[in-house]
Design a protein around this motif. Structure first.
Motif, PDB file in Angstrom:
ATOM      1  N   LYS A   1       0.834  -1.205   0.000  1.00  0.00           N
ATOM      2  CA  LYS A   1       0.000   0.000   0.000  1.00  0.00           C
ATOM      3  C   LYS A   1       0.869   1.255   0.000  1.00  0.00           C
ATOM      4  O   LYS A   1       0.543   2.259  -0.651  1.00  0.00           O
ATOM      5  CB  LYS A   1      -0.930   0.011   1.221  1.00  0.00           C
TER       6      LYS A   1
ATOM      7  N   THR B   1      -8.460  11.673  -4.980  1.00  0.00           N
ATOM      8  CA  THR B   1      -9.588  11.116  -4.228  1.00  0.00           C
ATOM      9  C   THR B   1      -9.447  11.520  -2.770  1.00  0.00           C
ATOM     10  O   THR B   1      -8.382  11.975  -2.339  1.00  0.00           O
ATOM     11  CB  THR B   1      -9.627   9.581  -4.339  1.00  0.00           C
ATOM     12  N   ALA B   2     -10.498  11.336  -2.009  1.00  0.00           N
ATOM     13  CA  ALA B   2     -10.489  11.755  -0.605  1.00  0.00           C
ATOM     14  C   ALA B   2      -9.437  10.984   0.189  1.00  0.00           C
ATOM     15  O   ALA B   2      -9.468   9.751   0.209  1.00  0.00           O
ATOM     16  CB  ALA B   2     -11.866  11.524   0.007  1.00  0.00           C
TER      17      ALA B   2
ATOM     18  N   GLU C   1      -9.145  10.412   3.239  1.00  0.00           N
ATOM     19  CA  GLU C   1      -9.687   9.576   4.320  1.00  0.00           C
ATOM     20  C   GLU C   1     -10.113   8.192   3.823  1.00  0.00           C
ATOM     21  O   GLU C   1     -10.321   7.282   4.629  1.00  0.00           O
ATOM     22  CB  GLU C   1     -10.864  10.276   5.017  1.00  0.00           C
ATOM     23  N   ASP C   2     -10.204   8.040   2.506  1.00  0.00           N
ATOM     24  CA  ASP C   2     -10.548   6.726   1.950  1.00  0.00           C
ATOM     25  C   ASP C   2      -9.323   5.839   1.758  1.00  0.00           C
ATOM     26  O   ASP C   2      -9.462   4.660   1.392  1.00  0.00           O
ATOM     27  CB  ASP C   2     -11.255   6.894   0.590  1.00  0.00           C
ATOM     28  N   GLU C   3      -8.131   6.373   1.985  1.00  0.00           N
ATOM     29  CA  GLU C   3      -6.893   5.628   1.774  1.00  0.00           C
ATOM     30  C   GLU C   3      -6.620   4.651   2.916  1.00  0.00           C
ATOM     31  O   GLU C   3      -7.044   4.858   4.057  1.00  0.00           O
ATOM     32  CB  GLU C   3      -5.706   6.590   1.640  1.00  0.00           C
ATOM     33  N   ASP C   4      -5.860   3.614   2.585  1.00  0.00           N
ATOM     34  CA  ASP C   4      -5.392   2.676   3.599  1.00  0.00           C
ATOM     35  C   ASP C   4      -4.477   3.412   4.581  1.00  0.00           C
ATOM     36  O   ASP C   4      -3.683   4.261   4.173  1.00  0.00           O
ATOM     37  CB  ASP C   4      -4.608   1.550   2.897  1.00  0.00           C
TER      38      ASP C   4
END
Length: 270
Positions: free
Chosen positions: A51, A250-251, A253-256
């Motif tokens: 990741k 992209t946001a 907060e949506d990341e790993d």
């Protein structure tokens, strides 16, 4: 172990390679079992390593698009690694047709694959050289032929400086390269750090020890130490930040959570 056709005769395929381990993390196919074994050992301590590498590549693509959008048409990518989808020349030449790119790596597999990928591309080349010897890079025929250092260049040092020990003077190497570049040039950089890793440092240290065993020590620097590489540059907003936070598509907060390990930044000279 049978040697595949893509592996240069000069490399020892029984010894792990940092470039091929990175290729494995990104889901590539140009790695051997010895590389995969080393990667799996590191992932026992830090399972989110793939990741982190994916976030690293995503930042690189955003930074190249940004540089192209700011009018930069020349890119010098040092420690470029084994080509995978979305390389610098693909992103840069899509954003700015005619953009010129020089890749630099000291890993023979990375160099051989870059040469194959770039065949027929007159605006891109590859140099077999080491960041620790910046003058060898600057004086190479590929740089002299493809890049006009009197015009702005984006210097990419993505996931490479943390493999350069303090004894090898990474700050001096970056300063040497930067001094050769014209005003308006950019420095695009990512660097590993214990800061941001969603694990206790002693746990993450197990993965660092795997790289030390490979004789490729992973130097985990603090944010303050990483910021020193940008001396002489004005930081581009939002500054030196975790990779998903830098001008995200992209946001964040949506990341790993692992994607926030280490730091990324872009600087520009006046």
């Amino acid at each position: 172990m049978e040697r595949p056709a893509w592996a240069p005769r000069s490399i020892d395929i029984s010894v792990p390679s940092v470039a091929r381990i990175y290729d494995y993390y990104l889901g590539g196919s140009h790695n051997f079992e010895v590389d995969r074994e080393a990667a799996r050992r590191a992932m026992e301590f830090m399972p989110g390593l793939p990741k982190i590498m994916q976030a690293n590549r995503a930042f690189m693509r955003r930074a190249v698009r940004y540089a192209a959008g700011e009018g930069i048409t020349q890119f010098l990518d040092i420690g470029s690694g084994i080509p995978t989808y979305g390389n610098v020349h693909e992103v840069a030449q899509t954003a700015s047709p005619g953009a010129r790119v020089v890749y630099v790596d000291h890993d023979p597999v990375a160099v051989a694959h870059s040469q194959a990928v770039l065949e027929g591309n007159e605006n891109a080349g590859v140099v077999a050289a080491d960041l620790r010897k910046p003058e060898d890079i600057l004086s190479s025929p590929q740089v002299e032929q493809l890049l006009d250092l009197k015009r702005p260049v984006a210097l990419l040092l993505v996931a490479i400086l943390h493999f350069v020990e303090d004894a090898d003077d990474p700050y001096g190497a970056v300063a040497h390269l930067s001094d050769a570049l014209a005003p308006g040039s950019m420095l695009v950089l990512t660097h590993a750090s214990y800061e941001g890793i969603p694990l206790p440092p002693e746990r993450a240290g197990g993965a660092v020890d795997v790289y030390k065993d490979l004789r490729n020590p992973l130097i985990m620097r603090s944010r303050e130490e990483i910021a020193r590489f940008f001396e002489g540059y004005d930081m581009v907003e939002p500054g030196l930040v975790p990779m998903p936070v830098w001008r995200p598509d992209t946001a964040p907060e949506d990341e790993d959570p692992y994607a926030f390990s280490g730091f990324a930044g872009v600087g520009r000279t006046a």
